[in-house]
Structure formats: structure tokens, C-alpha cells
Design an enzyme around this catalytic site. Structure first.
Site, PDB file in Angstrom:
ATOM      1  N   PRO A   1       0.843  -1.197   0.000  1.00 41.11           N
ATOM      2  CG  PRO A   1      -0.517  -1.431   1.881  1.00 41.11           C
ATOM      3  CD  PRO A   1       0.690  -1.987   1.231  1.00 41.11           C
ATOM      4  CG  LEU A   2       1.248   5.344  -2.673  1.00 39.96           C
ATOM      5  CD1 LEU A   2       2.240   4.514  -3.460  1.00 39.96           C
ATOM      6  CD2 LEU A   2       0.317   6.093  -3.630  1.00 39.96           C
ATOM      7  CB  CYS A   3      -0.507   4.871   3.510  1.00 38.83           C
ATOM      8  SG  CYS A   3      -1.289   3.286   3.789  1.00 38.83           S
ATOM      9  CB  THR A   4       2.986   0.535   3.754  1.00 40.79           C
ATOM     10  OG1 THR A   4       1.748   0.082   4.255  1.00 40.79           O
ATOM     11  CG2 THR A   4       4.120  -0.190   4.442  1.00 40.79           C
TER      12      THR A   4
ATOM     13  CD  GLU B   1       1.306   8.703   5.317  1.00 41.84           C
ATOM     14  OE1 GLU B   1       0.587   8.161   6.178  1.00 41.84           O
ATOM     15  OE2 GLU B   1       0.872   9.244   4.273  1.00 41.84           O
TER      16      GLU B   1
END
Lengths: 537, 444
Positions: free
Chosen positions: B208-211, B214
Site C-alpha cells: 500500500p502506498l501509505c506504507t 509513511e
């Protein structure tokens, strides 16, 4: 040396530098270099095995040009061993290749000590009598032996070694070692610094599930007399308890916690496989004990003392939704405990080595570390002498393999008949019967044209006799299969040899690198409908 | 044991091809004609000249086939050499198909192998129809899907929805990964095709992009951040080339920086390559096993000299050795190999009328229909710009839009179901125009 490493990149990712080093130190002997032997060795040469010695007494015939890639037009009339050896040498010039123009049967009879110089012997296309003799020789000299044979559309592969121990078994699916149901003090202390009921939404959804489950498990135990959920109802309630802590429905970490909750319910302590190995190890080790069994003895002590019923901690954790900081800190916790456990093991192993009169530093740190990490996944393989299997197979097992189970009669489906489930077992028996036939009639059944009916009937009699000797029901063999065996006429088909050679070479790699678990029992390749089988006899 | 038979090159294969048996295919006719037919007339296409392809060419050459062709768009790399045994260090950089073909022909006299150094999409569809059987040694789901759709496009059905035997283009497909692999037979119209069982191939892992952005936790996260996010930020416009060592080195050092920032261990150059290129570990033995199984099945399918695999073999050599045969069943409504719903039309029927018919057709009941034909949009409901572009087709006769082909396949998507339970779906339609001579049907 940078260059060789690049070439081996794709396989280094499987067995690593240590595995590769083991391969490069190995010296392998191949008996008979028809396609079965040649294809087995080709795969090993490509992988960088240290040295090979090809033994074959025959000259290349025109017929060989139709099934063996390692010989060509110019080789006809030359020593087959010489030609195959030359081809393999060219395939990988880092491998030391030699050949001996001798019949393996000769060597087995007159020069058994010949085999002692090798790490491993690959014996292909040997008949039963030679197999038995070679097996005795190699067992005596503690040389790893593997048999491989192609016969028409069927094949046979069998490892023979007294004992093979594996530390790095690298199984496909193995439960991680999280100790959610039995956290050690430092882990509990760490989880106590986290408040699951924090009002900070970001923190709440980035708390890793390990922490969630340790805390909730503790909460449960406190309200259930110190016990963890055991009944189906309790497990459901436990999951509901986790769910109740969610503040929004999209909290991935809580979803992961629910999915992983079964890790809390799993039993503490060590599994049955490991228990068996520990029991197998016996109580006393001595100066002749292998490193593996010395370490198992230390493991037994560890489990009974510092381990509190558990093995040394493996030390790694799977990825999970979490803030980076918490995840990295959790990881450090697990690694610290694993390191502490390793130090205990190192100390205990050192003491045991002293006790049996060995240098306490004679087992390397690397090996002890690997053993501690992989303690739950140890494997021990033992193989019966082929003679024992042939004379007294595990009778109920053999009978079971030979009996039709679901497919009592041939089924019709889309005009394609489905073969009975016992075809592989039938082929195993018929291969042995074919060898008996060869002893009696000096040829294999169906080897020559024109006498098919006679050979079929003789093979049937031989097979029935064999089954009777083994105490099995002789009606288990179908007429069709007996006919089929005669049809094969001891031919060595390239595609079958390539399959069998692939299987054999893979097992050789496992045996030499001591990684992954080698097959147990006798592998029968069934090229008719591809329903091959491992027979445990 | 000298014998006139042993003086023949086909000494071993003859036992299977010249002798009768009971555990054989239904049309098996043993004899020299069969052997000669395999040698002289049967044409086999091997797709891929890599780990599986090299083994396949050898195995097929030794299974009686003399007319082979091989197609592969790649060049030889050093990391191929641990298993692609037809290649040597000096061949690095040369086209795989060409070197493979040459090597096998050098060693196995009498075999003719024509190499094609190009993409499978570069060949006209008719190229694939020239072969009796196609054997796949591919390493991607997309490529398999493509060849599958091509082979299935040759399939014709009779008026009872049974496949016409002469239009069946058999395929044998193999795949490997480390110690695991599979081999399967695909007989379009009879066994499931690749699409029928597409669920067998799990989707690729994507972080996932947020992983990545961030909360990275693993070395792989740091690497993919550098590869997928940081690269574009620092090199806007320039495409990342995984085969360029300088690009790879850049990603590696950025990944190291990020890992240090977050205190994450484990970033190595080797791991970086592995993650970015999605490297699948590979060894000679697994490729040998799966290719052998495929070549053997190819021989059996073409000659009938034995029973065949029914129809999917999985292999796992990690713990011991396990093979399993599963008989998967076709999806009768498969968009690729299914017969499609039969629709008979007058040649005057407009596209609009055709769409209206589908709403009432008992097997379809489709509304908001979009129509495609051989990859061309005939009418699209959405987006608005496409709807506007294709609106004029609605008044044209469908017969004209399919270039007056008397019978052909048309694909439609729409909403099926009644009332509130409508679901979006795609259907394959077999359109037959009335009054056309049935024997003019297209095909090989």
C-alpha cells in the site's frame, strides 16, 4: 570472485553462499551415463558441483543418438563415459570432470573401496542385485547413495543413507514464533508501555497486532483464571473482544489481530515432530556423536531449563500494519531474546563438548545460531537398506498401495479411461519383477520383438511369484499394466529420463547442501497419467 | 546385446510408437507411419527459449519431433547460465531463440528448428494456426493469457454447442518457481482454458502506498519507496530501467538512506535487485522436471501412444517431493473458450436493434450494453466522449460493422439481473447471419 557469483545468482537466492560452498566441495560419482544419469549430472554441473566422475563401460551406439544430448554423431564407437564427460566439462569449466571406462557392476564386485572417495554416488539403471550390493558398500563406508532409473514410461528414485539430519529445512508454511500465548517478561514489559485505549486515532490504528494480542490475551487470562481461550465459543468471544477495541471499521491492525488470533490459541511448547527428534537423540552423547546430536542434547537441556518448555526464540516477526517506530522496537525485542537464547545454547553446547572430550569451540557460532533459529523445524531422515525394503517391505503399507481405493474398476469419462489409483504401486512391483525376469531369462520382458505373448505370460508369472513372496494379494496387478511393462522393453526414453534426472538432481542438492527436506521412501514416476507416488516401504 | 533394432536412432522411442498397447489414447495407431508422421509432418511451436524453453527443445527433439519453431524476445544474460544449458558465457547478449535453435540442431541431427527473435504479439494470428500443438515455457500471466486467447480464437462450435475437433488447437503449458512448478494440458473446448482457471494465479503482492510513504517497516518497503516514489521525484520524465546498473545503484543507495532514517535493517544490493525486478529464484532441476512432463504430454497428445495428463499437474519439491493431478472443469460461459450465446440475425439488423434484442434474450437480459468486435469498440455506453464517438454506429447494420463476415464472435458488456440486483458482466456472443452459406465459415 565476482563473476561465478553472478552466474549463480538465481540459485544463491535459494540456498545461499553456504549451500553453494557445500556444492562446490562435493565430489560425485555417476554410474552409467545413459540419458538418466547424464541428465541428472547435467543439472548438478550447471549448479556448480565440485567434481564429477562418470563411470560407464559401454561404447556409444547409434541408438544413443536418439535419447542422449551428451553424445553426437562423432561419438559413435567411442567410450560413452568419455563423451558425456567431455560435454559436461564444456558445460561448466569450474567443475573437475573425470571418466572411467568400466562397467559399474565390475567395480561393485571387484573394487568396493573405489566408492569411498566420493561424497555421493548416483547409481542409474542398475538392476536389483547390483543395487543391493552397492547399497551395502555405501552404507558401510557412510557414502550417500541415490538410485535413479527410467524404464519405458515409468521411473524410480530412491535415496539410501543411514541418517540425514537437516537444520535449515526451510519449509513452505511454518508458523512464526511469536509467543503470543507465552510472552517472556521483556516483551510483556514492552507491551505495558502501550495504551490500547489511547485517544490518538493515528496511534490507535498503527499499533501492531502483536502488541494488541499480547495485551488482550493477558486481559482475557486475568478474567478467566489464568487460562487462554480453548473452546470454540471462547475463541469466538476472544475475537469479539478484539473487535470491540476498534474505534473505526477501517483499522487494518485490528483486522490483522483478529485474523492472527489463532496464534494465541495454539498450544505452548514444542511440537510432536521435534519431540520425536529429541526422544530419538537418546540420553547419552559421546565423542562419536555428530554435531547435530550434540546440539539436540543441548536443546533438550535448554527446553527443560531456561526455555521453560519452549525452544530458543526464532527472532523474526512478519510484517504487519504498524508505525515504523513500534515495529522496529518490537523487532529489536524479538532479536534480543533470540540472541540471549542463542548465548545460552552456545554455553550449554560448549559444556557438552567438553564433557565428551571435544574442543568446546569446535562447533561454530554460525552453526549454533542457525540451529537455535531453526530449532522448531529440525528434520531427521532415515532410509532402510534397499535389501530390507525388497525382502520385507512394510507389508500393510504395500498392500494398501496395491489395493484399489476409490477407483475399483476402470472408469469411463469422455471416452478416456481413468487408471486405477494403484498404478504407481503396480509399476514398482513390475519393475522388480522385470529384474527377476532378467535373471531367469537373460533379457528383459519385451526387449526383443516377436516373443511378446511369451514374455507377457512369463512376466505375469514372475510378478505373481514376487507378490506371493511379499505376502501380497496377487490379483492386484492388472493385465493391462503387465502388457504395458512388456511394451516398454526396458527402453530409456529421453523425456522420462529428464524427469527422473531432474528429481534425482534436486534430491542430491538437498542432500549435499543439507537444506530443505529430502524425499522419504521410494519415488515412482508414473508417466502414463502423471499420477506419481511416494511409497513408504 | 547387439540387435538390428539397436542400430536405429529411434531404438527406444520405437517401443512406444511401433507397438500396440492397452493403456493408450483412443485414436492410437502404432506403426512406422505414425513415427514418420511425427518426424516429417507434425509442427510444434515452443514459446520461450529460457529455463523451460531450452529443456523443451531438447526433450521434444528426442521425442520424435523434427519440425520445431521457437519464439523468444529476450537476449541471453549471465544469470541465465545456471540453468539455460544451451547458452555459454560467450553467448551473452545474443538472442535466446537463435542460439538455442542452433545449439540443438548442432547436436541432434535431423531436427530443424526455426527461431523467431520477436514478441509473441508481433506474429500474425495465422502464424499460430500453422502448428499442430503449442508448448509454452513462459514466465508471465499476461503472455499466457495472450497465447490462450489466440489458440482459443481458432475454436469453432457446431450447432449443438460442441467443439469441432479439427479446430481444437492443443497447448501444453509449464511454469516453475524455485522448487515448485506446474504442467497442464489445454484442449480448447474440452479442458478448461487458461482464462477458465485464471483464479489459480494469485495476484502480485503490492505494498500500500501509505506504507511506503509513511510507515515503512521492512527493507522491501524502503526499496520500493526509492523505486516507485523517489525515482520519479528526482528524475521526472526519465523512465527507470531495471537493466541499467546505474539506475539500480541509485535505487539501492536511496533505499539504504531511507532504511537508515527509519532504523530498518536488511537492505542489500541483492535484495534491491530482487524486489525491483521481481526476481524469481530458479534452478536447473525444477525446469528439467516440468519441461520433461510437458514434452512427454506433447508426445502423448499428438501420437496417442499413452494416456494423457487430466489435466493439471502441480509439483512441489520443498519438503520431500509431491505431485498432484487435478482434473479442473471448464467454465461453460468462459469468455475465451466458451461457445458464446448463439444469436441469429438478419443482415439488415442495425446495431441499435441488436442491442435492444439482448435486453429480451432469455439467456442474457442485458441492459446498458456496450459492444466490441475483434478489439474494436462498436458502441460504448461510457465514458461520454467514447459514447459520442461511437453513437453513429447505432444506425448501421451489424453485418456491415463486422465486415460482412457471415458468422463471428462479438463481445458485450452490460448490466444483468432483474430490478435491484443488477450486476455488471461480460458475455461472449456467437453471431450468425441468416441466409449466408454455412460452409463459408471462416477459420483455418
Amino acid at each position: 570472485m565476482a563473476e561465478p557469483k553472478v552466474k549463480y545468482d538465481r540459485q544463491l537466492r535459494i540456498w545461499g553462499e553456504q549451500g553453494q560452498a557445500a556444492l562446490e566441495k562435493a565430489s560425485i560419482c555417476l554410474l552409467n551415463c545413459g540419458p538418466t544419469g547424464s541428465e541428472t549430472l547435467k543439472n548438478l554441473v550447471l549448479g556448480g558441483v565440485g567434481s564429477i566422475t562418470v563411470v560407464d563401460g559401454f561404447k556409444v551406439e547409434v541408438g544413443d543418438l536418439g535419447n542422449n544430448f551428451m553424445v553426437d554423431e562423432s561419438s559413435v564407437g567411442e567410450s560413452k563415459a568419455k563423451c558425456v564427460c567431455a560435454f559436461l566439462q564444456e558445460l561448466n569449466d569450474a567443475v573437475k570432470a573425470k571418466f572411467i571406462e568400466d562397467c559399474p557392476e565390475e567395480l561393485i564386485e571387484t573394487n568396493p573401496s573405489f566408492f569411498s572417495q566420493f561424497t555421493l554416488v548416483i547409481a542409474t539403471q542398475l538392476v536389483a542385485d547390483s543395487m543391493v550390493k552397492l547399497d551395502r558398500i555405501c552404507r558401510e563406508a557412510n557414502i550417500i547413495l541415490i538410485f535413479a532409473r527410467s524404464y519405458g514410461l515409468m521411473g524410480f528414485v530412491r535415496i539410501s543413507v543411514k541418517e540425514h539430519t537437516v537444520i535449515e529445512s526451510k519449509p513452505d508454511h511454518f508458523l512464526d514464533d511469536l509467543r503470543l500465548n507465552n510472552p517472556w517478561p521483556e516483551l510483556t514489559r514492552f507491551t505495558e508501555t502501550i495504551d490500547l485505549n489511547t485517544t490518538d486515532a493515528v496511534v490507535h490504528k498503527h499499533t501492531p497486532y502483536i502488541i494488541i494480542l499480547v495485551k488482550i490475551a493477558e486481559e482475557w487470562a486475568n478474567t478467566h483464571g489464568g487460562n487462554l481461550p480453548s473452546t470454540r465459543e471462547e475463541k469466538r468471544q476472544f475475537k469479539d473482544l478484539i473487535k470491540s477495541k476498534m474505534i473505526t471499521i477501517d483499522e487494518e491492525n485490528y483486522k490483522e489481530a483478529m485474523e492472527a488470533s489463532f496464534k494465541v490459541f495454539s498450544p505452548r511448547g514444542i511440537g510432536a515432530n521435534l519431540q520425536k527428534i529429541i526422544d530419538d537423540g537418546g540420553t547419552e552423547i559421546d565423542s562419536n556423536s555428530s554435531d547435530f546430536w550434540v546440539m539436540v542434547a543441548a536443546l533438550k537441556e535448554f527446553i527443560a531449563n531456561e526455555g521453560g518448555g519452549e525452544t530458543p526464540l526464532e527472532g523474526s516477526i512478519p510484517d504487519m500494519t504498524s508505525s515504523t517506530e513500534l515495529y522496529v522496537n518490537l523487532q529489536k525485542n524479538y532479536q534480543a531474546k533470540a540472541e540471549a537464547d542463542f548465548l545460552v545454547m552456545e554455553r550449554r553446547i560448549g559444556n557438552l563438548l567438553k564433557k565428551i572430550g571435544r574442543d568446546p569451540a569446535s562447533i561454530s557460532k554460525t552453526n549454533i545460531k542457525s540451529f537455535s533459529k531453526n530449532a522448531r523445524k529440525l528434520a531427521v531422515c532415515r532410509y532402510r537398506l534397499i535389501e530390507e525394503e525388497f525382502n520385507s517391505p512394510v507389508q500393510p503399507e504395500l498392500q494398501k498401495y496395491l489395493m484399489d481405493e476409490d477407483h475399483g474398476t476402470l472408469q469411463e469419462a469422455n471416452s478416456l479411461k481413468v487408471l486405477p489409483e494403484n498404478t504407481a504401486a503396480g509399476l514398482y512391483i513390475l519393475l522388480r519383477a522385470a529384474d527377476r525376469f532378467a535373471v531367469n531369462y537373460n533379457k528383459f520382458p519385451g526387449q526383443f520383438d516377436g516373443v511378446m505373448d511369451e514374455d507377457i505370460s512369463r512376466l505375469k508369472t514372475t510378478a505373481v511369484g514376487l507378490l506371493n513372496d511379499l505376502g501380497c494379494n496377487s490379483s492386484a496387478l492388472s493385465e493391462d499394466l503387465i502388457n504395458e511393462m512388456c511394451r516398454y522393453g526396458a527402453s530409456e526414453l529421453h523425456a522420462v529420463a529428464a524427469f527422473v534426472g531432474g528429481v534425482a538432481s534436486q534430491e542430491v542438492i538437498k542432500l549435499i547442501t543439507r537444506q530443505f527436506i529430502p524425499m522419504s521412501g521410494t519415488f515412482i514416476f508414473n508417466g502414463i497419467d502423471n499420477k506419481s507416488q511416494l511409497l513408504l516401504l | 546385446m547387439a540387435d538390428s533394432a539397436s542400430q536405429s536412432r529411434s531404438r527406444d522411442l520405437d517401443k512406444l510408437l511401433l507397438r500396440s498397447g492397452n493403456l493408450v489414447g483412443p485414436t492410437f495407431e502404432p506403426g512406422t507411419e505414425l513415427r514418420d508422421a511425427l518426424n516429417e509432418f507434425v509442427r510444434v511451436l515452443v514459446i520461450g527459449a529460457g529455463g523451460l524453453g531450452c529443456e523443451l527443445l531438447k526433450d521434444l527433439a528426442f521425442s520424435g519431433f523434427r519440425n520445431l519453431e521457437v519464439i523468444d524476445m529476450d537476449r541471453i544474460e549471465v544469470t541465465n547460465l545456471n540453468r539455460q544449458f544451451l547458452f555459454r558465457l560467450g553467448d551473452v547478449g545474443k538472442p535466446k531463440a537463435e542460439v538455442a535453435a542452433k545449439r540443438v540442431m548442432e547436436r541432434v541431427s535431423g531436427v530443424d528448428i526455426k527461431p523467431h527473435f520477436c514478441r509473441i504479439e508481433d506474429k500474425p494470428i495465422s502464424f499460430y494456426n500453422d502448428f499442430h500443438i503449442i508448448v509454452l515455457g513462459l514466465d508471465s500471466v499476461e503472455a499466457r493469457s495472450y497465447i490462450n486467447s489466440v489458440a482459443c480464437s481458432f475454436l469453432e462450435y457446431d450447432s449443438d454447442d460442441n467443439p469441432r475437433e479439427e479446430s481444437i488447437k492443443p497447448m501444453v503449458d509449464g511454469g516453475t518457481e524455485g522448487f515448485k512448478g506446474h504442467a497442464r494440458i489445454i484442449m480448447p473446448g474440452v479442458t478448461p482454458c487458461f482464462e477458465c482457471t485464471i483464479w489459480l494465479f494469485p495476484p502480485q503482492v503490492k505494498f500500500p502506498l501509505c506504507t511506503l510513504a509513511e510507515t515503512p517497516r521492512t527493507a522491501a518497503h524502503c526499496i520500493e519507496y526509492a523505486h516507485l516514489i523517489k525515482w520519479d521525484e528526482a528524475h521526472s520524465g526519465k523512465t527507470f530501467d531495471p537493466d541499467d546498473p546505474e539506475h539500480m545503484q541509485w535505487v539501492y543507495s536511496e533505499a539504504v538512506k531511507r532504511a537508515e532514517l527509519f532504523g530498518i535493517p536488511g537492505v542489500t544490493y541483492s535484495l534491491t535487485q530482487g524486489v525491483v525486478k521481481n526476481i524469481i529464484p530458479a534452478i536447473a532441476s525444477t525446469n528439467a522436471i516440468i519441461s520433461a512432463a510437458c514434452a512427454l504430454e506433447t508426445l502423448k497428445v499428438v501420437s496417442g501412444c499413452s494416456k494423457t495428463l487430466t489435466n493439471y499437474l502441480t509439483y512441489n519439491g520443498v519438503e520431500g517431493l509431491h505431485t498432484k493431478v487435478t482434473e479442473f472443469v471448464r467454465d461453460k460461459d468462459c469468455l475465451v473458450c466458451g461457445p458464446g450465446v448463439l444469436i441469429e440475425l438478419e443482415t439488415s439488423v442495425t446495431l441499435k436493434k441488436f442491442i435492444d434484442l439482448l435486453e429480451d434474450h432469455p439467456k442474457l437480459l442485458l441492459t446498458r450494453v456496450s459492444v466490441t468486435y475483434r478489439g474494436k469498440n462498436l458502441y460504448m455506453q461510457a465514458p461520454p466522449v467514447l459514447e459520442e464517438m461511437t453513437r453513429s454506429n447505432l444506425d448501421l447494420p451489424l453485418f456491415e460493422l463486422v465486415s460482412k463476415t457471415p458468422r463471428d464472435i462479438v463481445h458485450v458488456t452490460g448490466a444483468a439481473g432483474k430490478g435491484d440486483t443488477k450486476q455488471s458482466c461480460s458475455r461472449k456472443l456467437r453471431v450468425v447471419f441468416k441466409g449466408m452459406d454455412v460452409d463459408m465459415a471462416g477459420g483455418a
